[in-house]
Each structure stands twice: as C-alpha cells, then as structure tokens.
Design a protein around this motif. Structure first.
Motif, PDB file in Angstrom:
ATOM      1  N   PRO A 288      -1.255  -6.006   9.296  1.00  0.00           N
ATOM      2  CA  PRO A 288      -1.568  -4.725   9.934  1.00  0.00           C
ATOM      3  C   PRO A 288      -0.685  -3.565   9.521  1.00  0.00           C
ATOM      4  N   LEU A 289       0.470  -3.831   8.922  1.00  0.00           N
ATOM      5  CA  LEU A 289       1.378  -2.740   8.580  1.00  0.00           C
ATOM      6  C   LEU A 289       1.196  -2.219   7.159  1.00  0.00           C
TER       7      LEU A 289
ATOM      8  N   ARG B 293       6.928  -5.545   5.945  1.00  0.00           N
ATOM      9  CA  ARG B 293       5.693  -4.998   6.498  1.00  0.00           C
ATOM     10  C   ARG B 293       4.498  -5.270   5.590  1.00  0.00           C
ATOM     11  N   LEU B 294       4.757  -5.695   4.339  1.00  0.00           N
ATOM     12  CA  LEU B 294       3.679  -6.004   3.419  1.00  0.00           C
ATOM     13  C   LEU B 294       3.190  -7.435   3.562  1.00  0.00           C
ATOM     14  N   LEU B 295       3.850  -8.211   4.399  1.00  0.00           N
ATOM     15  CA  LEU B 295       3.530  -9.630   4.512  1.00  0.00           C
ATOM     16  C   LEU B 295       2.686  -9.913   5.751  1.00  0.00           C
ATOM     17  N   GLY B 296       2.043 -11.054   5.750  1.00  0.00           N
ATOM     18  CA  GLY B 296       1.197 -11.444   6.869  1.00  0.00           C
ATOM     19  C   GLY B 296       1.994 -11.852   8.095  1.00  0.00           C
TER      20      GLY B 296
ATOM     21  N   ASP C 186      10.641   3.215   2.942  1.00  0.00           N
ATOM     22  CA  ASP C 186      11.448   2.713   4.050  1.00  0.00           C
ATOM     23  C   ASP C 186      12.164   1.420   3.696  1.00  0.00           C
ATOM     24  N   GLY C 187      11.821   0.825   2.571  1.00  0.00           N
ATOM     25  CA  GLY C 187      12.532  -0.356   2.123  1.00  0.00           C
ATOM     26  C   GLY C 187      12.213  -1.615   2.882  1.00  0.00           C
ATOM     27  N   ASP C 188      11.321  -1.572   3.838  1.00  0.00           N
ATOM     28  CA  ASP C 188      11.021  -2.748   4.644  1.00  0.00           C
ATOM     29  C   ASP C 188       9.845  -3.492   4.033  1.00  0.00           C
ATOM     30  N   VAL C 189      10.128  -4.378   3.069  1.00  0.00           N
ATOM     31  CA  VAL C 189       9.055  -5.092   2.390  1.00  0.00           C
ATOM     32  C   VAL C 189       8.363  -6.084   3.317  1.00  0.00           C
TER      33      VAL C 189
END
Length: 472
Positions: A111-112, A236-239, A231-234
């Motif tokens: 969702p992100l 958020r790309l994951l399930g 934002d560097g928060d990888v």
C-alpha cells in the motif's frame, strides 16, 4: 503525472489468504487508516493505467469484488492459489484479449508504493524483456534473494531454497515484487514454470532464470533508481505479511499525512494522536484536537473545529462548526456555525443546516435540522424533517419504525416541542405549534395550535399509612 500508453496494463496479485495476518479477511482487505490495502494499490495505479488494471482474486474472491465493485478494474479468478506464477498464468488470456503488450505486475499488499515509484520503475525497466525492482536490506529475511554475477542478474532464489554453497553468501539484495515485462517475449516462458521447490508453488520469480536461458534481456532495477521521494525508507516498497508490518506501515502513512496537513496550514493539536485517512480533506485554518479519528472522504472546512475523542467518517463539517468531544459522525453533513455534542451521534443522512445545534446524548439519523433548530439533550431524531428555529425538548423521540416500515416526522418552523415527547410517525406538526411536555403525538397538529396528549394528573391528598409506618 502522464498516463502510460494504452499498450501498458497492470496485474495486481490479490488472491492470497495471508495466513500470517491471523484474520478471516483476505489480506488485501486488511485496513490502514480506514482503507483496505488494495485500495491504496489501485489508487497508485489508476493515474498511469486507467481502467487497464487486472486484479487476480482467489481467497474470499467475492468479498474483494464486492468491496471494489465501483472500480473500473477487471477481476480475474484464480480458483486454486498455487503461487504468483500461477496467478499470472490465470490472468494471461484476459490480458492478451485486452490488447496489452507491456505489463506491470505488483502485489496487492504493497500500500505504500507511490505512483511516482511505479512510473520511475517502468521508465527504467521498459526496454528490458523482463525487469524487476530490487531492494538492499541488512536482513533479507524471507524475501527472494537476488543472485548476480559480475553485476548482472543470474537468478532470484526464494529464501527457503537459497543454498549458500551453490549461490555464495547472500548480498542482502532482494526482490521487491514489482515486475515489468514484454508479454510477447515472456509468454513462451510461462509454460516452463514448475512447482518443484520447497513451497510447492509456481513462482513468478522463476521467469528470471528461464528468461536468461532464453537469451532475453533481464534487468534488476535497484530501488534507489526507482525511488524519487527521497525518504530513504525502502521498506515501504515491500509487501505486508504480518500485523507488525501492517501497523508499522500504517504508522508511517499516518505520520506523513498529518505532517502534510500541518504543512498546508491546518492546526492539529497533539498530532501524534490523530488518525486521518488518505482521502480526508482538512482545509487550512481548520482545527483538530487529538486524540481524534477522521476517515473516508470526510471534509473539515476552514475555521471548523473538531475536539478530542471524536470519530468522523464520510462526513462534512462546514466553516465555523464545532464538533465537541466524544461525538461520532458517520455519513453526516454539518452546516456552517453548527454545534454538535459533546457525546452526540450523527448517523447516515443526518443534515444540520446553518447554526443548528445537537447537544449531548442526542442521536440523529436520516433527519434534517433546519437553520437555528436545536435538540440540546437526550433525544432521538430519526427519519425527520425539522424546520428552522424549532426547539426539541429533552427526552423527545421520533417513533419512526412500526416494526415493518420507517415513517417520516415533519416539524415545520418555529415549533416548540416540550420535554419527554414521543412523536409517532407519520405525523406533521404545523408551524408555530406548541407540544406540551410528556405528550404522545399520534395525529397531525395544525399551525399555531397547542397539543396536549397525556392523561390528566390525579392528586390523592391522603396517601394512607405505609406498611413501615404501622411497624414503627
């Protein structure tokens, strides 16, 4: 953002049960800030793919279809959930029939992921026959491991099948679960998928190895090249696969929404205790006090105030209105300069026009209060049309249900309804009428009339001796 060419389509993998979520719901219907995960994915894809979105459903398929029946996507049923590769096989004929030539595949539990993420990845991977997004993690966990040789992708190996002696030490680069593919090039590979692995499933990741064997151009696109938000928060790309991950993702989303509203000029007090859904509109100059929850497509206009401990869903609060603490609004429309609560409940169809007031322990359902009308305490108003400047006394109820059907109560302007009155619908009270306290009104009341519907008071001057008096 510009939509993609019509030769592009998207497949959303949404058939899984999500056992690790420990919920009877399909995983893609698990909610974040009042919206199911799949809704976020569809919102991300629609600006790029329009109606060329195919959603593969399986577990509780009908509940997923029903939840998104207003969307323009196409649902594809995967009767047996035999893995991601099998899901792609199930959708392939529909994709070909729709004239899709280039395809994005994405999981329904991401969702992100943003529209910009997808657009950037598609741009980078469009020229390859098959491309997938990769992320580098300190702990790759249960994700598919990317194997490279001299910098080029050689395979994706599921964590449970990864053998250090065969593939070397894990680098931490994992498959994020987004794929771009040329359908004509990939189609011959689909039949080569097998379930000969530890999971006993057909993996879409096996297309990578088969593609390399066939001499296709296969690319692993690092997330740093696909991500543009900075934002560097990888992660958020994951399930999302567990309640812990769901809550972590929801927290990230909540913080970003609240921060954006503050930056746009809304006054949010105790922002760390606010939960605001992604489709909520909070105008600059509105004031909200946490803890508070606002969901759906609610609108809080400028100069409106929502106090603490309120829950607002699919409602509109207009300029200058105040929602006092501990009030619940669902499907309600609160007009300008109105006052609601504390401890009020506005149910679907509740409409308060300018300067109307609903006080403590008042419930309103499918009823309109005209300008300046007020029901200050301890009242139920259902299926009612209430005119301007009407006063509803404490303890009043509209008896709108006869056991089979709902009926409407109409109260015209400038009526005074005394306390503890029951209005048995269908009934109409004319303008300027007065209803005496304690009345049960079963017939229409004309304009300017006084209605008294109660038994005459009887007073017994001598109460007689009480049993305890005799005992004393």
């Amino acid at each position: 953002m510009e939509p993609l060419d019509e030769k592009w389509g998207a497949v959303v993998l949404a058939a899984g049960k999500g056992t690790r979520m420990h919920s009877p719901k399909p995983k893609v219907l698990m909610e974040m800030l009042g919206e199911p995960m799949l809704a976020y994915v569809l919102d991300t894809l629609e600006p790029l793919f329009s109606s060329r979105i195919f959603v593969v459903v399986g577990h509780e398929a009908e509940s997923v279809r029903t939840r998104f029946e207003d969307r323009s996507c196409t649902f594809v049923h995967q009767a047996e959930q035999l893995g991601t590769g099998h899901a792609l096989q199930a959708a392939w004929d529909d994709l070909a029939a729709a004239g899709i030539e280039k395809l994005l595949v994405i999981n329904g539990d991401t969702p992100l992921v943003t529209t910009r993420d997808v657009a950037s990845f598609v741009e980078r991977g469009a020229n390859a026959h098959l491309a997938f997004l990769t992320v580098s993690l300190l702990d790759p966990g249960a994700f598919g491991h990317v194997v490279r040789q001299e910098g080029r992708v050689r395979a994706i190996i599921e964590a449970r099948d990864y053998d250090r002696d065969t593939y070397g030490p894990a680098t931490g680069e994992i498959n994020a679960g987004l794929y771009c593919m040329n359908m004509r090039s990939v189609e011959p590979l689909l039949g080569k998928l097998t379930a000969e692995n530890a999971g006993g499933e057909y993996y879409i990741t096996d297309l990578v190895g088969h593609g390399l064997e066939a001499g296709l151009q296969v690319e692993g696109v690092p997330a740093a090249a696909a991500r543009t938000s900075g934002d560097g928060d990888v992660l958020r790309l994951l399930g999302i696969n567990s309640p812990r991950e769901l809550v972590r993702a929801e927290t990230h989303l909540r913080e970003s929404i609240v921060d954006a509203l503050l930056g746009a000029g809304a006054l949010l007090r105790s922002p760390e205790q606010l939960r605001v859904g992604p489709h909520v509109v909070v105008e600059p100059g509105a004031e909200i006090v946490g803890p508070c929850e606002i969901y759906g497509r609610s609108v809080i206009e400028s100069r409106a105030r929502v106090e603490s401990h309120c829950v607002v869903t699919e409602s509109r609060v207009e300029k200058g209105a105040v929602i006092h603490s501990f009030s619940h609004l669902q499907g309600a429309h609160v007009g300008p300069m109105c006052s609601v609560g504390p401890y009020a409940r506005l149910r679907p169809g509740a409409i308060l026009q300018e300067k109307a007031k609903v006080g403590n322990f008042v419930e309103v359902k499918k009823a309109t209060l005209g300008p300046g009308a007020k029901a200050s305490h301890l009242t139920y108003l259902g299926d009612a049309e209430i005119g301007a400047d009407v006063n509803i006394g404490a303890g009043t109820i509209t008896c709108n249900y006869d056991g089979k059907r709902k009926h409407v109560t109409r109260i015209e302007h400038d009526v005074f309804v005394g306390s503890n009155t029951a209005l048995v619908a269908p009934v109409t009270v004319g303008a300027h009428a007065l209803i005496a306290a304690g009345s049960v009104i079963t017939q229409d009341v004309p304009e300017n009339a006084l209605a008294v519907a109660r038994s005459r008071q009887t007073v017994l001057k001598n109460r007689g001796n009480r049993p305890d008096d005799e005992a004393s």
